[in-house]
Design a protein around this motif. Structure first.
Motif, PDB file in Angstrom:
ATOM      1  N   PHE A 213      42.091  58.219  37.271  1.00  0.00           N
ATOM      2  CA  PHE A 213      41.812  59.145  38.362  1.00  0.00           C
ATOM      3  C   PHE A 213      43.075  59.550  39.123  1.00  0.00           C
ATOM      4  CE2 PHE A 213      40.598  59.775  42.867  1.00  0.00           C
ATOM      5  CZ  PHE A 213      39.845  60.918  42.715  1.00  0.00           C
ATOM      6  N   TRP A 214      43.897  58.585  39.534  1.00  0.00           N
ATOM      7  CA  TRP A 214      45.080  58.879  40.340  1.00  0.00           C
ATOM      8  C   TRP A 214      46.171  59.613  39.569  1.00  0.00           C
ATOM      9  CZ3 TRP A 214      44.025  59.200  45.060  1.00  0.00           C
ATOM     10  CH2 TRP A 214      43.089  58.346  45.655  1.00  0.00           C
ATOM     11  N   PRO A 215      46.449  59.221  38.328  1.00  0.00           N
ATOM     12  CA  PRO A 215      47.447  60.007  37.586  1.00  0.00           C
ATOM     13  C   PRO A 215      47.012  61.459  37.341  1.00  0.00           C
ATOM     14  CG  PRO A 215      47.193  57.888  36.561  1.00  0.00           C
ATOM     15  CD  PRO A 215      46.135  57.987  37.612  1.00  0.00           C
ATOM     16  N   ILE A 216      45.727  61.676  37.146  1.00  0.00           N
ATOM     17  CA  ILE A 216      45.253  63.050  36.944  1.00  0.00           C
ATOM     18  C   ILE A 216      45.422  63.858  38.227  1.00  0.00           C
ATOM     19  CG2 ILE A 216      43.192  64.452  36.541  1.00  0.00           C
ATOM     20  CD1 ILE A 216      42.335  62.303  34.511  1.00  0.00           C
ATOM     21  N   LEU A 217      45.080  63.279  39.359  1.00  0.00           N
ATOM     22  CA  LEU A 217      45.299  63.974  40.632  1.00  0.00           C
ATOM     23  C   LEU A 217      46.782  64.221  40.876  1.00  0.00           C
ATOM     24  CD1 LEU A 217      42.807  62.416  43.203  1.00  0.00           C
ATOM     25  CD2 LEU A 217      42.792  64.694  42.203  1.00  0.00           C
ATOM     26  N   GLY A 218      47.609  63.231  40.556  1.00  0.00           N
ATOM     27  CA  GLY A 218      49.045  63.417  40.699  1.00  0.00           C
ATOM     28  C   GLY A 218      49.572  64.486  39.767  1.00  0.00           C
ATOM     29  N   PHE A 219      49.059  64.540  38.552  1.00  0.00           N
ATOM     30  CA  PHE A 219      49.461  65.553  37.581  1.00  0.00           C
ATOM     31  C   PHE A 219      49.138  66.953  38.098  1.00  0.00           C
ATOM     32  CE2 PHE A 219      48.690  68.229  33.869  1.00  0.00           C
ATOM     33  CZ  PHE A 219      49.836  68.003  33.126  1.00  0.00           C
ATOM     34  N   ILE A 220      48.010  67.090  38.771  1.00  0.00           N
ATOM     35  CA  ILE A 220      47.581  68.400  39.258  1.00  0.00           C
ATOM     36  C   ILE A 220      48.286  68.783  40.556  1.00  0.00           C
ATOM     37  CG2 ILE A 220      45.598  69.688  40.162  1.00  0.00           C
ATOM     38  CD1 ILE A 220      43.869  68.019  38.213  1.00  0.00           C
ATOM     39  N   PHE A 221      48.326  67.869  41.533  1.00  0.00           N
ATOM     40  CA  PHE A 221      48.770  68.233  42.875  1.00  0.00           C
ATOM     41  C   PHE A 221      50.189  67.807  43.234  1.00  0.00           C
ATOM     42  CE2 PHE A 221      44.093  68.000  43.283  1.00  0.00           C
ATOM     43  CZ  PHE A 221      43.872  69.316  43.619  1.00  0.00           C
ATOM     44  N   ALA A 222      50.675  66.705  42.708  1.00  0.00           N
ATOM     45  CA  ALA A 222      51.995  66.196  43.097  1.00  0.00           C
ATOM     46  C   ALA A 222      52.718  65.602  41.891  1.00  0.00           C
ATOM     47  CB  ALA A 222      51.844  65.155  44.192  1.00  0.00           C
ATOM     48  N   PRO A 223      53.125  66.437  40.941  1.00  0.00           N
ATOM     49  CA  PRO A 223      53.706  65.896  39.710  1.00  0.00           C
ATOM     50  C   PRO A 223      55.066  65.222  39.900  1.00  0.00           C
ATOM     51  CG  PRO A 223      53.818  68.281  39.702  1.00  0.00           C
ATOM     52  CD  PRO A 223      52.990  67.886  40.879  1.00  0.00           C
ATOM     53  N   TRP A 224      55.924  65.766  40.745  1.00  0.00           N
ATOM     54  CA  TRP A 224      57.232  65.115  40.947  1.00  0.00           C
ATOM     55  C   TRP A 224      57.054  63.739  41.557  1.00  0.00           C
ATOM     56  CZ3 TRP A 224      61.192  66.587  38.382  1.00  0.00           C
ATOM     57  CH2 TRP A 224      61.449  67.928  38.122  1.00  0.00           C
ATOM     58  N   THR A 225      56.199  63.639  42.550  1.00  0.00           N
ATOM     59  CA  THR A 225      55.956  62.359  43.211  1.00  0.00           C
ATOM     60  C   THR A 225      55.332  61.361  42.239  1.00  0.00           C
ATOM     61  OG1 THR A 225      55.593  63.569  45.257  1.00  0.00           O
ATOM     62  CG2 THR A 225      54.849  61.286  45.199  1.00  0.00           C
ATOM     63  N   THR A 226      54.390  61.799  41.440  1.00  0.00           N
ATOM     64  CA  THR A 226      53.748  60.924  40.463  1.00  0.00           C
ATOM     65  C   THR A 226      54.747  60.424  39.437  1.00  0.00           C
ATOM     66  OG1 THR A 226      51.696  62.138  40.734  1.00  0.00           O
ATOM     67  CG2 THR A 226      51.893  60.775  38.765  1.00  0.00           C
ATOM     68  N   PHE A 227      55.576  61.317  38.914  1.00  0.00           N
ATOM     69  CA  PHE A 227      56.559  60.932  37.908  1.00  0.00           C
ATOM     70  C   PHE A 227      57.535  59.893  38.453  1.00  0.00           C
ATOM     71  CE2 PHE A 227      60.782  61.602  36.025  1.00  0.00           C
ATOM     72  CZ  PHE A 227      60.503  61.161  34.747  1.00  0.00           C
ATOM     73  N   PHE A 228      58.109  60.151  39.618  1.00  0.00           N
ATOM     74  CA  PHE A 228      59.086  59.211  40.159  1.00  0.00           C
ATOM     75  C   PHE A 228      58.441  57.906  40.623  1.00  0.00           C
ATOM     76  CE2 PHE A 228      61.854  62.984  40.467  1.00  0.00           C
ATOM     77  CZ  PHE A 228      62.925  62.471  39.762  1.00  0.00           C
ATOM     78  N   TYR A 229      57.200  57.959  41.103  1.00  0.00           N
ATOM     79  CA  TYR A 229      56.522  56.724  41.482  1.00  0.00           C
ATOM     80  C   TYR A 229      56.348  55.807  40.272  1.00  0.00           C
ATOM     81  CZ  TYR A 229      53.125  53.385  43.110  1.00  0.00           C
ATOM     82  OH  TYR A 229      52.496  52.212  43.414  1.00  0.00           O
ATOM     83  N   VAL A 230      55.868  56.367  39.170  1.00  0.00           N
ATOM     84  CA  VAL A 230      55.685  55.556  37.967  1.00  0.00           C
ATOM     85  C   VAL A 230      57.028  55.070  37.442  1.00  0.00           C
ATOM     86  CG1 VAL A 230      54.899  55.626  35.566  1.00  0.00           C
ATOM     87  CG2 VAL A 230      53.496  56.594  37.371  1.00  0.00           C
ATOM     88  N   LEU A 231      58.053  55.903  37.546  1.00  0.00           N
ATOM     89  CA  LEU A 231      59.383  55.517  37.088  1.00  0.00           C
ATOM     90  C   LEU A 231      59.940  54.347  37.894  1.00  0.00           C
ATOM     91  CD1 LEU A 231      61.697  56.410  35.141  1.00  0.00           C
ATOM     92  CD2 LEU A 231      62.574  57.745  37.061  1.00  0.00           C
ATOM     93  N   PHE A 232      59.727  54.335  39.192  1.00  0.00           N
ATOM     94  CA  PHE A 232      60.323  53.326  40.063  1.00  0.00           C
ATOM     95  C   PHE A 232      59.425  52.135  40.351  1.00  0.00           C
ATOM     96  CE2 PHE A 232      62.841  56.982  42.135  1.00  0.00           C
ATOM     97  CZ  PHE A 232      63.800  56.905  41.144  1.00  0.00           C
ATOM     98  N   ALA A 233      58.132  52.249  40.202  1.00  0.00           N
ATOM     99  CA  ALA A 233      57.216  51.196  40.636  1.00  0.00           C
ATOM    100  C   ALA A 233      57.387  49.904  39.846  1.00  0.00           C
ATOM    101  CB  ALA A 233      55.777  51.671  40.543  1.00  0.00           C
ATOM    102  N   ALA A 234      57.752  49.993  38.594  1.00  0.00           N
ATOM    103  CA  ALA A 234      57.890  48.785  37.776  1.00  0.00           C
ATOM    104  C   ALA A 234      59.058  47.914  38.225  1.00  0.00           C
ATOM    105  CB  ALA A 234      58.063  49.172  36.311  1.00  0.00           C
ATOM    106  N   THR A 235      60.121  48.528  38.728  1.00  0.00           N
ATOM    107  CA  THR A 235      61.309  47.764  39.110  1.00  0.00           C
ATOM    108  C   THR A 235      61.458  47.578  40.610  1.00  0.00           C
ATOM    109  OG1 THR A 235      62.630  49.791  39.050  1.00  0.00           O
ATOM    110  CG2 THR A 235      62.555  48.453  37.046  1.00  0.00           C
ATOM    111  N   GLY A 236      60.611  48.191  41.387  1.00  0.00           N
ATOM    112  CA  GLY A 236      60.664  48.025  42.830  1.00  0.00           C
ATOM    113  C   GLY A 236      61.407  49.159  43.517  1.00  0.00           C
ATOM    114  N   PHE A 237      61.245  49.221  44.813  1.00  0.00           N
ATOM    115  CA  PHE A 237      61.835  50.299  45.606  1.00  0.00           C
ATOM    116  C   PHE A 237      62.944  49.750  46.483  1.00  0.00           C
ATOM    117  CE2 PHE A 237      57.600  51.834  44.644  1.00  0.00           C
ATOM    118  CZ  PHE A 237      57.857  53.136  44.259  1.00  0.00           C
ATOM    119  N   ASP A 238      64.070  50.443  46.493  1.00  0.00           N
ATOM    120  CA  ASP A 238      65.129  50.158  47.441  1.00  0.00           C
ATOM    121  C   ASP A 238      65.375  51.448  48.234  1.00  0.00           C
ATOM    122  OD1 ASP A 238      66.269  51.671  45.483  1.00  0.00           O
ATOM    123  OD2 ASP A 238      67.984  50.370  45.138  1.00  0.00           O
TER     124      ASP A 238
END
Length: 83
Positions: free
Chosen positions: A36-61
Motif C-alpha cells: 500500500f505505502w510504496p504504491i502511494l509513494g510511487f503515485i504521489f511522492a516518488p523522490w521521497t519514496t526512492f530515497f527513503y527506501v535507499l537510506f532506511a536500511a542503513t539509517g539516517f544521519d
C-alpha cells in the motif's frame, strides 16, 4: 520548458523506483512491509519514496536527512511545475 521539467520530474523517479524494486525486491519488502505505502509513494511522492527506501536500511544521519528534505521539496516542485 516547464513541460519538459514536469515530464522529467514525473518519469525519472518512477523509473528509478521500478529499477530498484526489480534489483532488490527483498529490501522493498522489508522496509515497506505491505504494498500500500510504496504504491502511494510511487503515485504521489516518488523522490521521497526512492530515497527513503535507499537510506532506511542503513539509517539516517544529518546528510541523509537533508537529502530527504530535498526529496520532499523535489516532489512538491514536480507537482508545482505541472500546475
Amino acid at each position: 520548458m516547464g513541460c519538459i521539467g514536469a515530464i522529467l520530474g514525473a518519469l525519472v523517479p518512477r523509473v528509478l523506483i521500478i529499477a530498484s524494486w526489480i534489483n532488490a525486491p527483498d529490501v522493498w519488502g522489508e522496509i515497506a512491509g505491505q504494498a500500500f505505502w510504496p504504491i502511494l509513494g510511487f503515485i504521489f511522492a516518488p523522490w521521497t519514496t526512492f530515497f527513503y527506501v535507499l537510506f532506511a536500511a542503513t539509517g539516517f544521519d544529518v546528510v541523509r536527512l537533508i537529502v530527504m528534505v530535498l526529496a520532499v521539496l523535489a516532489d512538491m516542485a514536480t507537482w508545482g511545475i505541472g500546475a
